[in-house]
Motif scaffolding. Structure first.
Motif, mmCIF file in Angstrom:
data_model
loop_
_atom_site.group_PDB
_atom_site.id
_atom_site.type_symbol
_atom_site.label_atom_id
_atom_site.label_comp_id
_atom_site.label_asym_id
_atom_site.label_seq_id
_atom_site.Cartn_x
_atom_site.Cartn_y
_atom_site.Cartn_z
ATOM 1 N N UNK A 94 0.844 -1.203 0.000
ATOM 2 C CA UNK A 94 0.000 0.000 0.000
ATOM 3 C C UNK A 94 0.878 1.251 0.000
ATOM 4 N N UNK A 95 1.994 1.224 0.725
ATOM 5 C CA UNK A 95 2.918 2.362 0.731
ATOM 6 C C UNK A 95 3.510 2.591 -0.662
ATOM 7 N N UNK B 210 14.534 3.235 6.504
ATOM 8 C CA UNK B 210 15.010 4.146 5.457
ATOM 9 C C UNK B 210 13.832 4.692 4.651
ATOM 10 N N UNK B 211 12.837 3.862 4.386
ATOM 11 C CA UNK B 211 11.645 4.323 3.667
ATOM 12 C C UNK B 211 10.875 5.353 4.487
ATOM 13 N N UNK C 261 -1.849 20.267 -3.935
ATOM 14 C CA UNK C 261 -1.131 19.937 -2.716
ATOM 15 C C UNK C 261 -1.990 19.404 -1.576
ATOM 16 N N UNK C 262 -3.201 19.892 -1.335
ATOM 17 C CA UNK C 262 -3.905 19.483 -0.107
ATOM 18 C C UNK C 262 -4.095 17.979 0.055
ATOM 19 N N UNK C 263 -4.559 17.284 -0.969
ATOM 20 C CA UNK C 263 -4.784 15.845 -0.842
ATOM 21 C C UNK C 263 -3.484 15.064 -0.904
ATOM 22 N N UNK C 264 -2.632 15.423 -1.833
ATOM 23 C CA UNK C 264 -1.415 14.644 -2.027
ATOM 24 C C UNK C 264 -0.377 14.872 -0.935
ATOM 25 N N UNK D 293 1.060 9.067 5.352
ATOM 26 C CA UNK D 293 0.337 7.794 5.426
ATOM 27 C C UNK D 293 1.274 6.645 5.058
ATOM 28 N N UNK D 294 2.088 6.856 4.014
ATOM 29 C CA UNK D 294 3.059 5.830 3.615
ATOM 30 C C UNK D 294 4.087 5.596 4.712
#
Length: 116
Positions: free
Chosen positions: A12-13, A56-57, A81-84, A90-91
């Motif tokens: 998912x990440x 590291x991720x 920018x707001x959503x992304x 989250x990742x």
């Protein structure tokens, strides 16, 4: 490999990291984090290395915000920018959950080795 919950978290990440940003520097940092997460998926037999790659991720996902701050300070406001902007955090959280799972698996394997 796919049965482990940390594999799902890392996958998912990787998918969240596939978002294309207008600024190439943001895109490059996010692709780096996604590539590291993807590599970590296939290192399931080497759990200590997999846990390190998860860390590291996480750091690469957090570096995205540093690059964003530099871009904003230079006056280059990326579009959409707001959503992304919430996707790298989250990742990073998903990579943290994956790292916890990898460490738990390593403890379980070490405990099973002691019993033999």
């Amino acid at each position: 490999m796919i049965q482990r919950k940390q594999t799902i978290f890392l996958l998912i990440a990787v998918i969240l990291g596939m978002v294309h940003f207008q600024a190439w520097s943001l895109f490059a940092v996010q692709m780096l984090a996604s590539a590291i997460s993807l590599i970590a998926i296939f290192l399931f037999k080497r759990r200590p290395l997999q846990a390190t790659l998860c860390l590291v991720a996480i750091l690469a996902n957090l570096a995205w915000y540093i690059v964003l701050a530099v871009l904003i300070q230079q006056g280059l406001q990326p579009e959409a920018l707001p959503l992304t902007a919430s996707l790298p955090i989250i990742a990073a959280i998903l990579c943290l959950l994956a790292r916890r799972g990898v460490i738990a698996d390593e403890k379980l394997v070490r405990a099973a080795d002691r019993l033999r």
